[in-house]
Enzyme design. Structure first.
Site, PDB file in Angstrom:
ATOM      1  N   LYS A 160       0.817  -1.211   0.000  1.00  0.00           N
ATOM      2  CA  LYS A 160       0.000   0.000   0.000  1.00  0.00           C
ATOM      3  C   LYS A 160       0.853   1.265   0.000  1.00  0.00           C
ATOM      4  O   LYS A 160       0.352   2.342  -0.305  1.00  0.00           O
ATOM      5  CB  LYS A 160      -0.968  -0.029   1.161  1.00  0.00           C
TER       6      LYS A 160
HETATM    7  C1  LIG Z   1      -4.507  -4.413   1.545  1.00  0.00           C
HETATM    8  C2  LIG Z   1      -3.753  -5.666   1.531  1.00  0.00           C
HETATM    9  C3  LIG Z   1      -4.163  -6.753   0.743  1.00  0.00           C
HETATM   10  C4  LIG Z   1      -5.411  -6.714  -0.089  1.00  0.00           C
HETATM   11  O1  LIG Z   1      -5.297  -5.823  -1.164  1.00  0.00           O
HETATM   12  P1  LIG Z   1      -6.615  -5.292  -1.896  1.00  0.00           P
HETATM   13  O2  LIG Z   1      -6.139  -4.276  -2.843  1.00  0.00           O
HETATM   14  O3  LIG Z   1      -7.477  -4.715  -0.819  1.00  0.00           O
HETATM   15  O4  LIG Z   1      -7.249  -6.467  -2.538  1.00  0.00           O
HETATM   16  C5  LIG Z   1      -3.376  -7.883   0.730  1.00  0.00           C
HETATM   17  N1  LIG Z   1      -2.258  -7.972   1.500  1.00  0.00           N
HETATM   18  C6  LIG Z   1      -1.851  -6.963   2.261  1.00  0.00           C
HETATM   19  C7  LIG Z   1      -0.642  -7.134   3.089  1.00  0.00           C
HETATM   20  C8  LIG Z   1      -2.571  -5.775   2.297  1.00  0.00           C
HETATM   21  O5  LIG Z   1      -2.138  -4.778   3.069  1.00  0.00           O
END
Ligand SMILES: *Cc1c(COP(=O)(O)O)cnc(C)c1O
Length: 435
Positions: free
Chosen positions: A107
């Site tokens: 993210k």
């Molecule tokens: C947010 C997140 C996900 C999921 O990603 P999406 O875009 O919401 O499908 C998977 N793994 C981690 C570590 C995350 O922080």
């Protein structure tokens, strides 16, 4: 580039407006008016481009002239400033490590890029912008770090009390300045509901300049496409079929990959790997999209009962589930299987994978077995550093997981949060009284 809402395909807004509003007025998510495409020669010459150059070339297509080239270059340089290695664990299997950013999860890509983009767009504003972020763990800290200290922007992080790990909570609650952590007595879905509801509340809308930074914001989605492109580059003209297994919750990460494919990136198949929150997996197999309350799992950043980006995927495939099934497979696994996955990756390859990546690994394995495939270039998208889920991982592998320096620093700081119940009125009163 103009953007439209997934719920009304004829109202277009500028990129700036899409970024600053986050969500469209009708509650839909913004999509680019037309998915841009890469030239054949760009794809053929990918190896000649650095990660930042790939980011720049791609971003330009989505932004057009709304940000000048020099400024865009700066935004890219500031947001893509950590490595994205593709690790080969065997001849056909690769792990795309997306956890080298400041908060150790993928993210960071979206959050850094969005924060710089918003900073640029609000610099002529006289009023403060208020950003609301619902987080199941990783979003909040990534966004907070992106915006930390940015003038003219105030950030509220809403996270479900007791439902994020100790380490995640530390990352969420130890920043000061313009960042405030709101500990909501409820689930992630409650947090997401509060944020969505705030946007449709005319009183709040008039009183505050609200913006959202969830994966619904298009400025978070766009940079997530960069690392798919960079990963394909690192596969060096593979002549095999290419498959990506993406640990999925709100479906933002996979949506960015699907967009990159639509732009012409040669990826043959995506796997949406889900935990027990399997609404999308069920949709692909049964054809009905039935949101549910989320349940808690070890891969808690995927504990999403009503994935927002489903609307974008539907729009991308023009509501055609047959087309969708041609390009996306989905499998779901519970915590027990997740632990088995962590163990297997460690014993077989000596690689320490986090619970989210582990779901991606077992989903990939299942697909390859079912499809009787053994000669595809397979990329497991590793979305978080295992140290973020230290307890679970250490117990599974019976070995120590080292904590990177940037994480160790925040663990020594004191937690600051404001506890609120999950009623909208409580949240609204809080915001009205604070501003
Ligand atoms: C947010 C997140 C996900 C999921 O990603 P999406 O875009 O919401 O499908 C998977 N793994 C981690 C570590 C995350 O922080």
């Amino acid at each position: 580039m103009k953007y439209f809402s997934t719920r009304s395909h004829n109202n277009f807004v500028s990129f700036r407006e899409a970024v600053l509003n986050g969500l469209a007025l009708d509650g839909g998510l913004f999509m680019p008016g037309k998915i841009p495409s890469f030239s054949k020669s760009f794809i053929e010459k990918l190896h000649a481009f650095s990660f930042q150059e790939i980011g720049f070339e791609t971003a330009k297509k989505f932004i057009g002239d709304e940000i000048g080239e020099q400024k865009l270059l700066e935004i890219i340089e500031h947001s893509l400033n950590f490595p994205v290695p593709l690790i080969d664990i065997d001849e056909n299997t690769h792990i795309l490590e997306l956890f080298h950013g400041p908060t150790l999860a993928f993210k960071d890509f979206g959050a850094q890029f969005m924060a710089r983009t918003m900073e640029y767009f609000v610099k002529d504003f006289n009023e403060e912008i208020v950003i609301l972020v619902a987080t199941s763990g990783d979003t909040g800290s990534a966004v907070a770090h992106g915006f930390y200290g940015v003038e003219g922007i105030k950030v509220y992080l809403l996270y479900p009390s007791g439902k994020v790990s100790y380490i995640q909570e530390k990352q969420l609650t130890t920043l000061d300045k313009n960042i405030t952590a709101l500990e909501i007595e409820g689930t992630f879905d409650d947090c997401q509901y509060l944020v969505k509801k705030a946007f449709t509340d005319s009183y709040l809308k008039n009183k505050l300049n609200l913006s959202s930074a969830n994966s619904i914001n298009i400025a978070r989605l766009i940079p997530q496409s960069f690392y798919y492109i960079n990963a394909v580059k690192q596969l060096k003209h593979s002549t095999k079929k290419i498959i990506f297994s993406v640990p999925s919750g709100n479906l933002g990460n996979i949506t960015a990959g699907l967009i990159a494919k639509k732009m012409g990136l040669p990826i043959d198949l995506f796997i949406a790997a889900t935990n027990s929150n399997d609404v999308f997996t069920n949709y692909l197999s049964m054809g009905n999209f039935e949101p549910r309350k989320s349940v808690q799992t070890y891969s808690n950043a995927m504990d999403v009962g009503n994935p927002s980006n489903f609307e974008r995927i539907k729009t991308l495939y023009e509501n055609n589930i047959v087309k969708m099934r041609n390009e996306i497979e989905s499998f779901s696994f519970d915590d027990e299987k997740t632990i088995d996955g962590i163990k297997e990756v460690y014993s077989k390859y000596g690689y320490i994978i986090d619970p989210h990546g582990a779901v991606g690994y077992i989903a990939l394995k299942k697909y390859l077995e079912l499809a009787k495939q053994n000669n595809m270039d397979s990329v497991i998208v590793e979305t978080a550093h295992p140290a973020k889920f230290k307890d679970v991982v250490e117990e599974a592998i019976n070995a120590e997981v080292k904590i990177p320096q940037r994480l160790a620093e925040c663990l020594n700081k004191e937690k600051h949060s404001i506890v609120l119940d999950s009623k909208f009125e409580t949240f609204k009163d809080f915001l009205s009284n604070t501003h």
